[in-house]
Design an enzyme around this catalytic site. Structure first.
Site, PDB file in Angstrom:
ATOM      1  N   GLU A 174      -6.569  26.515  11.395  1.00 37.82           N
ATOM      2  CA  GLU A 174      -5.714  25.356  11.619  1.00 37.82           C
ATOM      3  C   GLU A 174      -6.520  24.091  11.323  1.00 37.82           C
ATOM      4  O   GLU A 174      -7.593  23.889  11.884  1.00 37.82           O
ATOM      5  CB  GLU A 174      -5.231  25.339  13.071  1.00 37.82           C
ATOM      6  CG  GLU A 174      -4.083  24.409  13.293  1.00 37.82           C
ATOM      7  CD  GLU A 174      -3.519  24.527  14.703  1.00 37.82           C
ATOM      8  OE1 GLU A 174      -4.309  24.440  15.672  1.00 37.82           O
ATOM      9  OE2 GLU A 174      -2.294  24.687  14.831  1.00 37.82           O
TER      10      GLU A 174
ATOM     11  N   TYR B 216      -0.866  18.156   8.475  1.00 38.39           N
ATOM     12  CA  TYR B 216      -1.190  19.421   9.146  1.00 38.39           C
ATOM     13  C   TYR B 216      -1.219  20.535   8.118  1.00 38.39           C
ATOM     14  O   TYR B 216      -0.343  20.628   7.262  1.00 38.39           O
ATOM     15  CB  TYR B 216      -0.120  19.750  10.201  1.00 38.39           C
ATOM     16  CG  TYR B 216      -0.317  21.107  10.841  1.00 38.39           C
ATOM     17  CD1 TYR B 216      -1.021  21.241  12.036  1.00 38.39           C
ATOM     18  CD2 TYR B 216       0.171  22.256  10.239  1.00 38.39           C
ATOM     19  CE1 TYR B 216      -1.231  22.491  12.599  1.00 38.39           C
ATOM     20  CE2 TYR B 216      -0.041  23.514  10.788  1.00 38.39           C
ATOM     21  CZ  TYR B 216      -0.731  23.625  11.973  1.00 38.39           C
ATOM     22  OH  TYR B 216      -0.947  24.864  12.536  1.00 38.39           O
TER      23      TYR B 216
END
Ligand code: GDP
Ligand code: MN
Length: 400
Positions: free
Chosen positions: A206, A118
């Site tokens: 993101e 991530y």
């Protein structure tokens, strides 16, 4: 402002961020053509909606029980899946139970995933810095990770005066357990992403998952970009990427009229002048046991026309069972506002209880106008009284 994954990836690619090859498709035929133009032998068919959780989401009409992101092994399968997904309603954790209709697909070349990580960047108001967040727990919802295993999120705040430095990117790469050529690849990726973030006036980026491939490349398998609305005037090209079908029609309408409207889940519509007062109004409604249906700031110059538009916006929401008008007449006079409220209430044929709290210049004249209007307007003395009255009026209406 939000954009689709395929648009975000195209923008990021221009900054040198590694993303897989892909093409957007609006029909099953276009999806098959897109697949043919990509190398294969594996393709990914991805629903393009402004919501995450697509992979784990389900189509409300689809009996095959597959999600909004599908890995397939032939052009025919791309076409077949595209056919099923387009015009179907995808329900994910982020869309809410109503889901969102899929109108665009992104066809991507498949990728050999060794690890899912991530990587995110956001403007952290607490530190007034861009903060980079990284985690080894890729592919999962970061909120979940933050809740259960906060120690697995690495945060690095960047000093705006010096910007991103090589030691930052190495700190992140090592924190993610990368080694060898992966470190250089990740550093290059993070540097390019940071440049895009700053240059495009993004508020959030993101990449989840950020993937390390079998051959050690580091690429963005997913990309979500949010922009600072107040900086959009500097980016007409980004403004053009807006997909109004993905936005709340009431919020678009509000923006056109210079109203600041955010839809919420409750049943008490709020019409307030000033953002701070609007927040205080929502707070006090909750304190009295009610739930606001919206945030609405009609601004300083609340004319009759604006008030009428605001009423219409509030009433568009079928959940609304009552309205609280809370206006402080500072520059604006209360009698003018009262006239606006009365005219607007007549214009929209108001059928739910309306509580009005006015304070400020010419307040007595304003209250007199409300009292003699012939409309059943419930006057309130102060903020607490207003909240109390609207919450009980709505409760009585709901109980009926
Ligand atoms: P989201 O669920 O809306 O966040 O959509 P993502 O783009 O993150 O896709 C969900 C999941 O699908 C990812 O976490 C991956 O595991 C998987 N996925 C996406 N693209 C590929 C791909 O090219 N190959 C493979 N094998 N899996 C993929
Ligand atoms: Mn994702």
């Amino acid at each position: 402002m939000n954009i689709h994954e395929y648009q975000a990836k195209a923008l990021l690619r221009e900054y040198g961020v590694a993303v897989p090859e892909g093409r957007v498709a609006f029909s099953a035929q276009e999806a098959a053509d897109a697949a043919r133009a990509l190398p294969g032998p594996v393709w990914v068919v991805k629903s393009q909606i402004h919501a995450g959780g697509r992979g784990a989401g389900r189509f409300s009409n689809d009996p095959d029980g597959k999600g909004g992101v599908r890995v397939v092994k032939s052009v025919d399968d791309v076409r077949e899946n595209a056919q099923k997904m387009l015009a179907s309603v995808l329900v994910t954790k982020q869309t809410g139970p109503a889901g969102k209709e899929v109108k665009r697909l992104y066809i991507e070349e498949g990728c050999d995933i060794a690890r899912e990580l991530y990587l995110g960047m956001l403007v952290d108001r607490a530190t007034s810095r861009i903060t980079i967040m990284a985690s080894t727990e890729g592919g999962m919802e970061i909120e979940e990770v933050a809740h259960r295993t906060p120690e697995k999120i690495l945060k690095v705040a960047i000093d705006p005066a010096t910007g991103l430095q090589p030691f930052h990117t190495r700190q992140i790469a090592f924190g993610l357990g990368l080694s060898g050529k992966q470190v250089g690849a990740a550093s290059k990726f993070i540097t390019a992403l940071y440049r895009a973030f700053v240059d495009l006036d993004a508020s959030i980026v993101e990449v989840n998952p950020l993937v390390v491939t079998g051959s050690g490349d580091v690429i963005a398998l997913d990309a979500k970009l949010n922009f600072d609305d107040n900086a959009l005037y500097r980016h007409p090209d980004i403004e053009k990427l807006r997909d109004e079908e993905e936005e709340d029609p009431a919020e678009i309408e509000a923006a056109k009229h210079g109203l600041n409207y955010v839809k919420l889940d409750g049943n008490i519509g709020c019409m307030v002048n000033g953002a701070g007062l609007a927040m205080a109004t929502m707070d006090i409604i909750k304190l009295y046991g009610g739930e606001p249906a919206n945030f609405l700031d009609v601004g300083g110059g609340a004319t009759q026309e604006r008030v009428a538009t605001a009423f219409k916006l509030i009433l568009r929401d079928p959940k609304v069972r009552g309205i609280l008008v809370n206006i402080f007449g500072g520059i604006m006079r209360c009698d003018v506002i009262a006239q606006g409220v009365v005219a607007a209430a007549r214009e929209v044929d108001l059928r739910v209880p309306l509580v009005v709290r006015l304070a400020g210049t010419n307040v007595d004249a304003g209250r007199e106008i409300l009292r003699t209007s012939g409309l059943t307007i419930i006057p309130a003395e102060n903020l607490a009284d207003a909240a109390d009255k609207i919450v009980s009026a709505v409760a009585q209406g709901v109980a009926k």
